[in-house]
Motif scaffolding. Sequence first.
Motif, PDB file in Angstrom:
ATOM      1  N   GLU A   1       0.800  -1.217   0.000  1.00 26.83           N
ATOM      2  CA  GLU A   1       0.000   0.000   0.000  1.00 26.83           C
ATOM      3  C   GLU A   1       0.839   1.276   0.000  1.00 26.83           C
ATOM      4  O   GLU A   1       0.457   2.268  -0.620  1.00 26.83           O
ATOM      5  N   ILE A   2       1.958   1.264   0.694  1.00 23.37           N
ATOM      6  CA  ILE A   2       2.774   2.479   0.733  1.00 23.37           C
ATOM      7  C   ILE A   2       3.316   2.796  -0.655  1.00 23.37           C
ATOM      8  O   ILE A   2       3.264   3.936  -1.118  1.00 23.37           O
ATOM      9  N   ARG A   3       3.829   1.793  -1.340  1.00 28.45           N
ATOM     10  CA  ARG A   3       4.357   2.016  -2.694  1.00 28.45           C
ATOM     11  C   ARG A   3       3.234   2.371  -3.657  1.00 28.45           C
ATOM     12  O   ARG A   3       3.411   3.187  -4.562  1.00 28.45           O
ATOM     13  N   PHE A   4       2.077   1.773  -3.470  1.00 31.70           N
ATOM     14  CA  PHE A   4       0.911   2.119  -4.296  1.00 31.70           C
ATOM     15  C   PHE A   4       0.549   3.588  -4.109  1.00 31.70           C
ATOM     16  O   PHE A   4       0.303   4.310  -5.080  1.00 31.70           O
ATOM     17  N   SER A   5       0.525   4.038  -2.866  1.00 31.18           N
ATOM     18  CA  SER A   5       0.211   5.438  -2.591  1.00 31.18           C
ATOM     19  C   SER A   5       1.247   6.366  -3.211  1.00 31.18           C
ATOM     20  O   SER A   5       0.912   7.410  -3.781  1.00 31.18           O
ATOM     21  N   GLU A   6       2.521   5.997  -3.121  1.00 33.67           N
ATOM     22  CA  GLU A   6       3.586   6.802  -3.719  1.00 33.67           C
ATOM     23  C   GLU A   6       3.436   6.867  -5.246  1.00 33.67           C
ATOM     24  O   GLU A   6       3.678   7.907  -5.864  1.00 33.67           O
ATOM     25  N   ALA A   7       3.017   5.745  -5.845  1.00 34.12           N
ATOM     26  CA  ALA A   7       2.814   5.723  -7.298  1.00 34.12           C
ATOM     27  C   ALA A   7       1.691   6.668  -7.710  1.00 34.12           C
ATOM     28  O   ALA A   7       1.831   7.437  -8.673  1.00 34.12           O
ATOM     29  N   LEU A   8       0.575   6.641  -6.980  1.00 36.89           N
ATOM     30  CA  LEU A   8      -0.536   7.544  -7.294  1.00 36.89           C
ATOM     31  C   LEU A   8      -0.117   9.002  -7.169  1.00 36.89           C
ATOM     32  O   LEU A   8      -0.450   9.832  -8.011  1.00 36.89           O
ATOM     33  N   ARG A   9       0.617   9.302  -6.103  1.00 32.28           N
ATOM     34  CA  ARG A   9       1.067  10.679  -5.898  1.00 32.28           C
ATOM     35  C   ARG A   9       2.011  11.110  -7.019  1.00 32.28           C
ATOM     36  O   ARG A   9       1.914  12.220  -7.543  1.00 32.28           O
ATOM     37  N   GLY A  10       2.922  10.200  -7.426  1.00 35.51           N
ATOM     38  CA  GLY A  10       3.848  10.525  -8.502  1.00 35.51           C
ATOM     39  C   GLY A  10       3.149  10.748  -9.832  1.00 35.51           C
ATOM     40  O   GLY A  10       3.493  11.663 -10.588  1.00 35.51           O
ATOM     41  N   LEU A  11       2.138   9.919 -10.122  1.00 37.25           N
ATOM     42  CA  LEU A  11       1.398  10.066 -11.381  1.00 37.25           C
ATOM     43  C   LEU A  11       0.641  11.388 -11.414  1.00 37.25           C
ATOM     44  O   LEU A  11       0.624  12.091 -12.430  1.00 37.25           O
ATOM     45  N   ARG A  12       0.022  11.731 -10.300  1.00 34.30           N
ATOM     46  CA  ARG A  12      -0.715  12.998 -10.263  1.00 34.30           C
ATOM     47  C   ARG A  12       0.220  14.192 -10.427  1.00 34.30           C
ATOM     48  O   ARG A  12      -0.071  15.125 -11.178  1.00 34.30           O
ATOM     49  N   GLN A  13       1.342  14.164  -9.733  1.00 28.79           N
ATOM     50  CA  GLN A  13       2.305  15.264  -9.844  1.00 28.79           C
ATOM     51  C   GLN A  13       2.840  15.387 -11.260  1.00 28.79           C
ATOM     52  O   GLN A  13       3.021  16.498 -11.778  1.00 28.79           O
ATOM     53  N   ALA A  14       3.090  14.246 -11.897  1.00 24.32           N
ATOM     54  CA  ALA A  14       3.587  14.275 -13.274  1.00 24.32           C
ATOM     55  C   ALA A  14       2.556  14.882 -14.213  1.00 24.32           C
ATOM     56  O   ALA A  14       2.899  15.666 -15.109  1.00 24.32           O
TER      57      ALA A  14
ATOM     58  N   LEU B   1       6.715   7.046 -16.912  1.00 22.86           N
ATOM     59  CA  LEU B   1       6.878   7.133 -15.466  1.00 22.86           C
ATOM     60  C   LEU B   1       6.433   5.844 -14.784  1.00 22.86           C
ATOM     61  O   LEU B   1       7.088   5.362 -13.851  1.00 22.86           O
ATOM     62  N   ALA B   2       5.315   5.268 -15.223  1.00 25.82           N
ATOM     63  CA  ALA B   2       4.779   4.069 -14.586  1.00 25.82           C
ATOM     64  C   ALA B   2       5.788   2.930 -14.585  1.00 25.82           C
ATOM     65  O   ALA B   2       5.874   2.163 -13.618  1.00 25.82           O
ATOM     66  N   ALA B   3       6.583   2.826 -15.650  1.00 24.78           N
ATOM     67  CA  ALA B   3       7.572   1.749 -15.721  1.00 24.78           C
ATOM     68  C   ALA B   3       8.607   1.849 -14.614  1.00 24.78           C
ATOM     69  O   ALA B   3       9.136   0.839 -14.139  1.00 24.78           O
ATOM     70  N   THR B   4       8.897   3.075 -14.163  1.00 23.78           N
ATOM     71  CA  THR B   4       9.930   3.267 -13.133  1.00 23.78           C
ATOM     72  C   THR B   4       9.468   2.817 -11.753  1.00 23.78           C
ATOM     73  O   THR B   4      10.284   2.700 -10.844  1.00 23.78           O
ATOM     74  N   PHE B   5       8.182   2.587 -11.572  1.00 24.47           N
ATOM     75  CA  PHE B   5       7.675   2.157 -10.273  1.00 24.47           C
ATOM     76  C   PHE B   5       7.979   0.687  -9.991  1.00 24.47           C
ATOM     77  O   PHE B   5       7.863   0.239  -8.855  1.00 24.47           O
ATOM     78  N   TYR B   6       8.346  -0.083 -11.020  1.00 25.25           N
ATOM     79  CA  TYR B   6       8.561  -1.514 -10.869  1.00 25.25           C
ATOM     80  C   TYR B   6      10.018  -1.826 -10.547  1.00 25.25           C
ATOM     81  O   TYR B   6      10.926  -1.057 -10.885  1.00 25.25           O
ATOM     82  N   ASP B   7      10.236  -2.965  -9.907  1.00 28.73           N
ATOM     83  CA  ASP B   7      11.595  -3.437  -9.681  1.00 28.73           C
ATOM     84  C   ASP B   7      12.263  -3.718 -11.028  1.00 28.73           C
ATOM     85  O   ASP B   7      11.576  -4.052 -12.015  1.00 28.73           O
ATOM     86  N   PRO B   8      13.593  -3.600 -11.105  1.00 34.72           N
ATOM     87  CA  PRO B   8      14.292  -3.773 -12.393  1.00 34.72           C
ATOM     88  C   PRO B   8      13.974  -5.085 -13.103  1.00 34.72           C
ATOM     89  O   PRO B   8      13.820  -5.119 -14.326  1.00 34.72           O
ATOM     90  N   GLU B   9      13.861  -6.183 -12.335  1.00 31.72           N
ATOM     91  CA  GLU B   9      13.606  -7.476 -12.987  1.00 31.72           C
ATOM     92  C   GLU B   9      12.214  -7.527 -13.622  1.00 31.72           C
ATOM     93  O   GLU B   9      12.042  -8.073 -14.724  1.00 31.72           O
TER      94      GLU B   9
END
Length: 271
Positions: A168-181, A228-236
């Motif tokens: 949930e924390i990473r999900f929340s950070e992703a939503l915030r990042g998408l909105r800011q972008a 931007l969305a691609a950067t939210f995932y782990d490298p693998e």
Amino acid sequence: MSGTILVADDSQIIREMLQMNLQTLGYNVILAEDGERAIERIDSQHPDLLIVDVMMPKVNGFQICRRVKSDPATRETPIILLTARAQEEDIFWGKDCGADEYITKPFKTQELEATVMRLLKRRLDQAGHGSSLEREQQRRREQGGECQVVMMRWDPRAMDIFRKKYGEIRFSEALRGLRQAAETFLAERREPGPVGVHVPFGLSALLVGDVPRAGAIAQELVSRLNALAATFYDPEDRARGHIAFRDPRSGLEERLPLLSFTASIELGTIH
């Protein structure tokens, strides 16, 4: 001020105390002793505000909050979470799942009553004037300007898998990042917006101009959001281009897509 309030708490003492206090103020009060009963009464009686204990049997307060806030029919219903847990992480979870207020036990009755009145008044004002996006769209049209509501939709399953795998924390950070972008993108083009986030559907934006112009800008925005969305995932996961998932029932492994967006012009506003 009148209204129907659901009080869901596994403590009979708290339920009855809140019922007595709120009824004295003129509210109609519905009671639920656990999360399942709370959901049943939300669906059948459509209360105007929810007061929900976090730690309840069967379905907890966080789960109720996410369910209510993710349903377009109920997402505007104010929710007050009650809990004996006052740690910063617990408060984060309460806000992250969409709660309007998070009050720790023991609480002052006057504080809770004031919060109820404020949230009900805010909901009444919103019902009368619509969302910020809807108000802005109406204002521009009254001034003779043309504008379009654009929805940047993600694949709900991709977002759900991201949320389950990364938390949930990473999900929340992703939503915030998408909105800011999205807000930065519009600011660069001197587009006033606004931008909205609508779980589980995607992002919305109000764009100036006719349909072709708004559509072209939306496609540019989608390209930025996809990068931007691609950067939210782990490298693998990013290198594979999918998330491997084994269905526990069938035993078969699926390749679930990474998060991506598509744009569409909406006929009406997104609530």
